[in-house]
Write an enzyme that holds these catalytic residues in place. Sequence first.
Site, PDB file in Angstrom:
ATOM      1  N   ASP A 100      15.275  33.339  25.517  1.00  0.00           N
ATOM      2  CA  ASP A 100      14.165  34.262  25.331  1.00  0.00           C
ATOM      3  C   ASP A 100      14.498  35.071  24.060  1.00  0.00           C
ATOM      4  OD1 ASP A 100      11.895  35.961  25.935  1.00  0.00           O
ATOM      5  OD2 ASP A 100      13.389  37.464  26.527  1.00  0.00           O
ATOM      6  N   ASP A 108      12.815  38.587  22.727  1.00  0.00           N
ATOM      7  CA  ASP A 108      12.829  40.053  22.828  1.00  0.00           C
ATOM      8  C   ASP A 108      13.728  40.502  23.993  1.00  0.00           C
ATOM      9  OD1 ASP A 108      10.793  40.447  20.780  1.00  0.00           O
ATOM     10  OD2 ASP A 108       9.330  39.736  22.241  1.00  0.00           O
TER      11      ASP A 108
END
Length: 216
Positions: A8, A10
Amino acid sequence: MVKAVIFDLDGVLVTTDELHYLAWKALADELGISQFTRQDNVRQRGVSRMASLEVVLEKADTKYSDAQKIELADRKNAIYVKSLESLSPNDLLSGVKEFIFFLKEKGIKTAVGSASKNTLMILEKTGLANEFDAISCGLDTTKSKPDPEVFLIAAQKLGLDPCECVVIEDSDAGIQAAKDGGMTAVAVGAARNHPLADYRAESIEEWDYRNSDLFM
Ligand code: BG6
Ligand code: MG
């Protein structure tokens, strides 16, 4: 044996989760929504821009039309993108570079699987644009996490089966997406207590991945 790690973006690779929060907070203030909190922001992690907007609007007195919602999401994005201008490699989370290097040395592929439509800009600004074998982002998908689409596209771009991939996530929606996609899920940060996670760590830096059976 694990063949790829899908990150992922952020809150896992970069500190942009804080910038998302500040931009939503600025929009909430403009709209007179004083009750928007960091706790609400935890539910915005991993989900699309429009789904994140709905979290802010839960506390609004006004009802907004679909066209107005698009304008509000654009307004938040403008604030957010402005704050990304000063992003640099210093904004990478600690331990990220070392972990990517470790994976490369082991011959394990790497990918990004992020809901963000700003993924490419963020990777460029932080010096990671050429570090991954595949990038799957909000521009590739039609469904938001917890739907596994973004990770399945990453696996497809890598030419691998989902069961050969490990996902690293800091959001509950992302852990659900990884598990529904048939992948191994490593939960970090805000998601570290998720019941579906296969592995847990405070952060990549705190994770003793060198001794994890995942990479033996
Ligand atoms: C995710 C963030 O990575 O991207 C969410 O965790 C955000 O909070 C989503 O809403 C979409 O980001 P963007 O940059 O397309 O607005
Ligand atoms: Mg995240």
